[in-house]
Motif scaffolding. Structure first.
Motif, PDB file in Angstrom:
ATOM      1  N   HIS A 181      41.883  31.016  36.569  1.00  0.00           N
ATOM      2  CA  HIS A 181      40.590  31.343  37.159  1.00  0.00           C
ATOM      3  C   HIS A 181      40.392  30.465  38.393  1.00  0.00           C
ATOM      4  O   HIS A 181      39.930  29.331  38.297  1.00  0.00           O
ATOM      5  N   GLY A 182      40.774  31.020  39.521  1.00  0.00           N
ATOM      6  CA  GLY A 182      40.688  30.270  40.768  1.00  0.00           C
ATOM      7  C   GLY A 182      41.265  31.115  41.872  1.00  0.00           C
ATOM      8  O   GLY A 182      41.379  32.329  41.741  1.00  0.00           O
ATOM      9  N   SER A 183      41.682  30.467  42.962  1.00  0.00           N
ATOM     10  CA  SER A 183      42.266  31.276  44.027  1.00  0.00           C
ATOM     11  C   SER A 183      43.762  31.440  43.804  1.00  0.00           C
ATOM     12  O   SER A 183      44.354  30.765  42.967  1.00  0.00           O
ATOM     13  N   GLN A 184      44.361  32.326  44.597  1.00  0.00           N
ATOM     14  CA  GLN A 184      45.663  32.789  44.111  1.00  0.00           C
ATOM     15  C   GLN A 184      46.832  31.861  44.400  1.00  0.00           C
ATOM     16  O   GLN A 184      47.880  31.985  43.797  1.00  0.00           O
ATOM     17  N   GLY A 185      46.585  30.885  45.249  1.00  0.00           N
ATOM     18  CA  GLY A 185      47.678  29.977  45.554  1.00  0.00           C
ATOM     19  C   GLY A 185      48.120  29.142  44.372  1.00  0.00           C
ATOM     20  O   GLY A 185      49.311  29.013  44.084  1.00  0.00           O
ATOM     21  N   CYS A 186      47.147  28.585  43.666  1.00  0.00           N
ATOM     22  CA  CYS A 186      47.477  27.673  42.573  1.00  0.00           C
ATOM     23  C   CYS A 186      48.434  28.366  41.621  1.00  0.00           C
ATOM     24  O   CYS A 186      49.485  27.854  41.289  1.00  0.00           O
ATOM     25  N   TYR A 187      48.054  29.548  41.208  1.00  0.00           N
ATOM     26  CA  TYR A 187      48.841  30.174  40.146  1.00  0.00           C
ATOM     27  C   TYR A 187      50.204  30.618  40.665  1.00  0.00           C
ATOM     28  O   TYR A 187      51.170  30.643  39.916  1.00  0.00           O
ATOM     29  N   ALA A 188      50.287  30.917  41.956  1.00  0.00           N
ATOM     30  CA  ALA A 188      51.602  31.259  42.505  1.00  0.00           C
ATOM     31  C   ALA A 188      52.514  30.041  42.405  1.00  0.00           C
ATOM     32  O   ALA A 188      53.683  30.154  42.042  1.00  0.00           O
ATOM     33  N   TYR A 189      51.961  28.870  42.690  1.00  0.00           N
ATOM     34  CA  TYR A 189      52.755  27.648  42.570  1.00  0.00           C
ATOM     35  C   TYR A 189      53.143  27.377  41.117  1.00  0.00           C
ATOM     36  O   TYR A 189      54.263  26.971  40.830  1.00  0.00           O
ATOM     37  N   HIS A 190      52.183  27.570  40.217  1.00  0.00           N
ATOM     38  CA  HIS A 190      52.480  27.278  38.812  1.00  0.00           C
ATOM     39  C   HIS A 190      53.577  28.206  38.298  1.00  0.00           C
ATOM     40  O   HIS A 190      54.494  27.783  37.606  1.00  0.00           O
ATOM     41  N   ARG A 191      53.467  29.462  38.657  1.00  0.00           N
ATOM     42  CA  ARG A 191      54.493  30.412  38.212  1.00  0.00           C
ATOM     43  C   ARG A 191      55.847  30.068  38.809  1.00  0.00           C
ATOM     44  O   ARG A 191      56.868  30.104  38.126  1.00  0.00           O
TER      45      ARG A 191
END
Ligand code: SF4
Ligand code: SF4
Lengths: 459, 459
Positions: free
Chosen positions: A44-54
């Motif tokens: 739940h946030g903007s899409q950069g964080c999760y792209a990095y996590h993935r």
């Protein structure tokens, strides 16, 4: 030299982390959530964080890692992310159809103050959550704690949302394995099962992040703890939590919520660590230790005695996550090795530091400990006072190369080697593997440096 | 697997050539709840500026944003390695509440004193945008104190897409441009823009231009140096590589300094040759440049041809799927794959715009699937349907390809070998060949059948 910018002069830094030995909460949350069967982690946030996590998880496991995002825009960042999350839940169930969505927050949604339970209530009221489907969440702002905290909170959220007591006690034992590899989770379970114990392990990323090649892309692989099992965890005989930092919050919560008594142990690394685990299992389940397991123990003890001459007195620098670092330190000390520089990237509290100090009490020289610290400081210590071996994640290879010191890769992330997903370092067998790695590193180095005269064939 | 539900709102971002009238609904923010493969503004800025090796790169934000971008791209430097360190203000809870400006100023001061960099870039992440730190003001103050350019990069992740990050990076670069001396710059001179020296590509390209007699004033930003950027306004021409990342800068330089620019691609024989010829053409006042260019192209093509021809025989008729960041890269890839005799059955991008997709539509054969901002389910569905033998993508796509048992080529930052230039084309062909024709795919269950049936047909 790659890290030529590391100076030997150590200064107190207050405002700055250089070359971190930790990362942020949501990636731990994502990893834990992947250990629930049919679960889609949602950032739940903007899409950069999760792209990095993935990407980071993909690099470490070499497996597809899926997760969804609320894809915050500027609007959401000003007005709150409720609309995004409700829409996301709707979209996810209609397109990807997971059994459960595990929402974790990010720095962004935490700072703007989104209230996830309230958003869940809204989504349910709006009929966005189909029957038999589930939601759960953990708050994971990265300006508190680290990736380990995110893992711990998400594991605890599994208890908070799902565990229930049906009033009767089942024979099952809950295992909370901590922030370890899929291979470790499988080994921890195997040990318990070899003792004839029925277990519920959560999270369980084995067969999720070390799955086979099937010729098909499966969004939700086979493994993972089911929601049904999580519910039943409230009726188990007891809980064994491995690793105080990563696993204690969930174990305590389960005790408080469903009166399931818990034992908090260190990770089962090495002889003592595994003994404690096996012994606790034995007592809790009222079973005896099978011959097979005793054999494994005996083999580890045998190898330790066969090879200890190459290990004793060796000076080691360790960097990693708190639970791992503590268990490794204990194992090394038991082999008469000398952990002399110890850094965890993650904060872990005073009590933890005390345990670490106790673990090195027998080491006959001064030991540097920094909790939390970073790889820069770690490198400075090594520069000033070189060691025989480094244990750390892939980023430690720069230090190893610059200082020409052998490295054993352990922890997260490992971006550059095969093995961690498949071969456990836990339990008696894992102890053997770990010893093999320590010896390979040390002896390869010895062979490489030996001159023609002293080169030995037999060791 | 055969039919996956596709979000209604996504229908307009998936297109099969030849089926309906074409209008790609692109350039949109990703839907909430989508498993997009896209990244954030910060990511865009970071990839553009990161290769400047003698600058300090300080990430102002919580630890994750910094940890995930620590040296993950192989942007090579021939000198300083400062860019490979990870510096973060590692914002904690109290900074989020009381603001992080003091911490930022302290961190900057400390780092500049210690490393004496030529310039400092300060990246603002999402959270900094929310808590409202005046990054620009802090930068100005430190700049005055320390006497080096301290440049804020307004890269708050939620403020758009990766493209906006390119723009933010260009804004920062533009402040450096024009601050250096233009002495010793020849009339026949260029800047190479949008080349990041992954695997040493910038060196290859630079060598060609220098052999043509063209002076390369700066490369932005591969193996980049602050001083080069500062004097880049003295070059006669900006040559902008496909990705479009640096087009913003070229535009700004054109407006302010009147520097003309041209767009090129260094990928594939035709495009590479064109990139050299176009520059030679531009300098037609110096006809010897064109003469040399012809000689270089002839020499280079002759060198790679024999092996390329051998590879082509094996690849003829194989099918490829492409999913990359920028659409411009897709154009080059389509041409290069065709050149190798392969058919492109799927092509998608994360950030293409309308005219990009129109071009793609023109280039592709009937039946080719064209996707904007795809998710893994869509990608895997079409890859199976279209019986692709090869997938070209980035880090998150690699394990998806492998799970389905097809070859893969990384055309993103994880590539280790140069794919640009004439020799790059040969590397590319080899890599594609090795992966596609690898015997390991016979072990993949579903693929084995496909491979077998293809053999039958061939017989
Ligand atoms: S916080 Fe913002 S800047 Fe940092 S990774 Fe996430 S989206 Fe990108
Ligand atoms: S903003 Fe927070 S959650 Fe996102 S990458 Fe940065 S540290 Fe991690």
């Amino acid at each position: 030299m790659l890290l030529r910018h590391t100076s030997t002069e150590i200064k107190e830094r207050s405002a700055l982390t250089v070359n971190p030995a930790k990362t942020c909460q949501p990636i731990g949350a994502m990893y834990a959530a992947l250990g629930v069967h049919g679960c889609l982690p949602h950032s739940h946030g903007s899409q950069g964080c999760y792209a990095y996590h993935r990407s980071a998880l993909t690099r470490h496991f070499k497996e597809p890692v899926v997760a969804a995002t609320s894809a915050f825009t500027e609007g959401a960042s000003v007005f709150g992310g409720q609309a995004n999350l409700v829409q996301a839940i709707d979209n996810i169930f209609s397109v990807y159809n997971p059994d459960v969505i595990a929402v974790h927050t990010t720095c962004l949604s935490e700072t703007i103050g989104d209230d996830v339970p309230q958003i869940f209530a809204k989504a349910m009221a709006d009929g966005k959550v189909p029957d038999g489907k589930f939601l759960f969440h953990a708050n994971t702002p990265s300006y508190v704690g680290s990736h380990v905290t995110g893992f711990a909170s998400t594991t605890k959220a599994m208890v908070d949302y799902f565990a229930e007591s049906n009033g009767r006690k089942a024979k099952t034992i809950n295992l909370i394995p901590g922030y370890v590899e899929p291979s470790d989770m499988a080994e921890i379970r195997r040990i318990a099962e070899s003792m004839g114990i029925a277990t519920i392990m959560f999270p369980d990323t084995s067969k999720v992040l070390n799955g086979p090649l099937t010729g098909k892309y499966k969004m939700f692989p086979e493994g993972g703890v089911t929601i049904d099992e999580l519910k039943k965890s409230g009726s188990s005989t007891g809980t064994i939590a491995l690793g105080r930092i990563a696993s204690m919050p969930a174990a305590r919560a389960l005790d408080a919520k469903c009166k399931v008594p818990c034992e908090i142990l260190g990770l089962p690394i090495g002889l003592h660590g595994t003994d404690a685990f096996v012994d606790t299992l034995r007592r809790m389940a009222g079973v005896s230790v099978p011959d097979g397991l005793n054999l494994e123990r005996g083999q580890l003890v045998d190898s330790i005695s066969d090879w200890h001459q190459y290990l004793y007195g060796k000076r080691v620098a360790i960097v990693g996550d708190p639970d791992q670092v503590l268990a490794l330190t204990r194992f090394l000390v038991s082999l008469d090795m000398r952990p002399v520089h110890i850094v965890t990237g993650s904060p872990a509290g005073k009590k933890y530091i005390k345990s670490l100090q106790a673990a090195v009490a027998e080491v006959p020289e001064a030991v540097n400990i920094k909790v939390p610290g970073d790889m820069y400081l770690f490198h400075q210590w090594i520069k000033n006072d070189p060691v025989d071996l480094i244990i750390g994640n892939t980023y430690a290879k720069y230090i190893a190369k610059d200082e020409d010191i052998p490295l054993v890769r352990h922890g997260f992330p490992i971006y550059d080697r095969l093995g961690h997903s498949y071969f456990s370092t836990m339990g008696y067998r894992g102890g053997l593997r770990l010893m093999e790695k320590l010896l390979d590193a040390i002896l390869d180095c010895k062979d490489r440096d030996a001159d023609d005269i002293t080169m030995e064939l037999v060791m | 697997m055969s039919s996956i539900p596709i979000l209604e709102a996504r229908q307009a971002q998936i297109h099969q050539k030849g089926t309906q009238p074409f209008e790609m609904d692109c350039g949109k923010h990703s839907l909430a709840g989508s498993v997009s493969q896209r990244a954030c503004v910060f990511c865009g800025s970071r990839v553009v500026l990161y290769p400047i090796a003698d600058a300090l790169h300080l990430i102002h934000g919580p630890i994750g944003c910094a940890a995930y971008t620590w040296d993950i791209r192989g942007a090579l430097s021939s000198g300083p390695e400062l860019h490979r360190m990870s510096f973060s203000t590692d914002l904690r809870e109290k900074d989020v509440i009381f603001g992080g400006e003091k911490k930022l100023a302290a961190a900057l001061g400390e780092l500049i004193d210690q490393y004496r960099p030529k310039a400092a870039f300060v990246y603002a992440t999402c959270i900094v945008g929310i808590i409202g730190d005046d990054v620009a003001a802090v930068c100005r103050k430190v700049e005055q104190e320390k006497g080096i350019p301290v440049l804020p990069v307004h890269s708050e992740g939620f403020k758009g897409t990766k493209k906006d990050g390119y723009k933010a990076a260009c804004d920062a670069l533009f402040k450096l441009v024009g601050t250096g001396s233009t002495a010793d710059i020849a009339p026949v001179s260029i800047n190479i823009l949008g080349e990041f020296n992954i695997g040493g590509e910038a060196w290859i390209i630079k060598k060609y231009y220098e052999q043509m007699g063209v002076q390369v004033v700066s490369i932005m930003t591969g193996d980049g140096r602050v001083d080069q950027v500062a004097r880049s306004h003295g070059a006669a021409l900006n040559v902008v590589q496909c990705s479009g990342a640096l087009t913003f800068l070229a535009e700004m330089m054109k407006a302010k300094y009147g520097t003309p620019y041209m767009r090129v691609s260094y990928f594939g024989i035709d495009d590479m040759a064109k990139a050299l010829y176009d520059v030679a053409e531009h300098f037609n006042a110096a006809p010897e440049v064109m003469a040399r260019t012809r000689a270089i192209v002839r020499r280079e093509v002759e060198t790679i041809m024999p092996e390329l021809n051998r590879i082509k025989c094996d690849l003829y008729g194989k099918r490829a799927a492409i999913y990359v960041g920028g659409a411009f890269k897709a154009f080059s890839l389509i041409k290069a794959l065709r050149y190798l005799g392969m058919t492109v059955v799927l092509v998608g991008s994360q950030t293409g715009n309308e005219s990009d997709y129109a071009t793609l539509q023109d280039m592709c054969d009937d039946g080719t699937v064209i996707l904007d901002d795809a998710n893994p389910l869509e990608l895997s569905k079409y890859i199976i349907e279209k019986k692709a033998d090869l997938f070209i993508g980035g880090v998150k796509e690699r394990p998806i390809a492998f799970k389905m048992g097809i070859g893969f080529c990384d055309h993103n930052h994880e590539r280790k070998i140069p794919l640009a230039g004439f020799e790059g084309m040969l590397h590319f062909a080899r890599e594609v060949h090795n992966s596609v024709t690898s015997p390991v795919w016979q072990f993949a269950p579903a693929r084995a059948a496909v491979l077998e049936s293809k053999k039958e047909v061939a017989r």
